[in-house]
Design a protein around this motif. Structure first.
Motif, PDB file in Angstrom:
ATOM      1  N   GLY A  26     -62.660 -67.141 -10.974  1.00 41.41           N
ATOM      2  CA  GLY A  26     -62.176 -67.689 -11.942  1.00 41.41           C
ATOM      3  C   GLY A  26     -62.379 -69.205 -12.091  1.00 41.41           C
ATOM      4  N   ASP A  27     -63.429 -69.468 -11.633  1.00 42.26           N
ATOM      5  CA  ASP A  27     -63.979 -70.866 -11.626  1.00 42.26           C
ATOM      6  C   ASP A  27     -63.327 -71.765 -10.970  1.00 42.26           C
ATOM      7  N   VAL A  28     -62.350 -71.417  -9.852  1.00 44.29           N
ATOM      8  CA  VAL A  28     -61.691 -72.365  -9.082  1.00 44.29           C
ATOM      9  C   VAL A  28     -62.395 -71.992  -7.608  1.00 44.29           C
ATOM     10  N   ILE A  29     -62.673 -73.212  -6.903  1.00 40.39           N
ATOM     11  CA  ILE A  29     -63.183 -73.026  -5.420  1.00 40.39           C
ATOM     12  C   ILE A  29     -62.200 -73.253  -4.577  1.00 40.39           C
ATOM     13  N   ARG A  30     -62.043 -72.145  -3.591  1.00 42.50           N
ATOM     14  CA  ARG A  30     -61.146 -72.127  -2.484  1.00 42.50           C
ATOM     15  C   ARG A  30     -61.863 -72.038  -1.205  1.00 42.50           C
ATOM     16  N   VAL A  31     -61.793 -72.919  -0.342  1.00 45.64           N
ATOM     17  CA  VAL A  31     -62.090 -72.736   1.042  1.00 45.64           C
ATOM     18  C   VAL A  31     -61.210 -72.311   2.114  1.00 45.64           C
ATOM     19  N   PHE A  32     -61.751 -71.484   2.907  1.00 47.98           N
ATOM     20  CA  PHE A  32     -60.862 -70.723   4.031  1.00 47.98           C
ATOM     21  C   PHE A  32     -59.704 -70.140   3.582  1.00 47.98           C
ATOM     22  N   ALA A  33     -59.600 -69.681   2.265  1.00 50.59           N
ATOM     23  CA  ALA A  33     -58.463 -68.943   1.632  1.00 50.59           C
ATOM     24  C   ALA A  33     -58.105 -67.718   2.525  1.00 50.59           C
ATOM     25  N   ALA A  34     -59.182 -67.182   2.933  1.00 49.43           N
ATOM     26  CA  ALA A  34     -58.938 -65.933   3.692  1.00 49.43           C
ATOM     27  C   ALA A  34     -59.252 -65.714   5.001  1.00 49.43           C
ATOM     28  N   TRP A  35     -59.464 -66.963   5.720  1.00 51.34           N
ATOM     29  CA  TRP A  35     -59.864 -67.208   6.865  1.00 51.34           C
ATOM     30  C   TRP A  35     -58.592 -67.333   7.886  1.00 51.34           C
ATOM     31  N   PRO A  36     -58.729 -66.897   8.908  1.00 52.83           N
ATOM     32  CA  PRO A  36     -57.288 -67.023   9.902  1.00 52.83           C
ATOM     33  C   PRO A  36     -57.222 -68.583  10.241  1.00 52.83           C
TER      34      PRO A  36
END
Length: 121
Positions: A26-36
């Motif tokens: 959706g053109d939004v960058i997310r870092v470590f969104a699914a990383w523990p």
């Protein structure tokens, strides 16, 4: 096995790890969104939607480094990993505070080749 020398499953594994570290749906960058959060990690120059290269590091459950390079220019939309966020556009420039929207996303225009360094404000 296929005719060009590698297993197709290798593509799936690298994509899954990449998505754990950096997402850009959706053109939004997310870092470590699914990383523990309890697992330290770092990555460099993962490609995101819009022509952006993203590098980041997480230690002790906190993002400690976040850099984005714009390869094509245009609008960067970034989910802030912090409650407050600032950006430094060039070496030596003072950081500029950014205001996240209601979803915690900041948006800013970029120039081709521009390297941005983000930090908590």
């Amino acid at each position: 096995y296929n005719d060009f020398g590698h297993y197709t499953e290798q593509f799936g594994a690298s994509m899954a790890v990449s998505e754990l570290l950096c997402q850009s749906a959706g053109d939004v960058i997310r870092v470590f969104a699914a990383w523990p959060a309890q697992e330290d990690a770092a990555f460099r120059d993962l490609r995101a939607q819009g022509g952006f290269l993203v590098s980041a590091e997480q230690k002790g459950g906190q993002v400690t480094r976040l850099e984005v390079t714009s390869t094509a220019g245009g609008t960067l939309r970034l989910a802030s990993p912090w409650k407050t966020i600032a950006v430094r556009r060039a070496t030596g420039d003072a950081p500029v505070a950014l205001e996240p929207d209601g979803r915690g996303v900041v948006a800013m225009e970029t120039q081709p080749g521009e390297r941005l360094s983000f930090s908590p404000r």
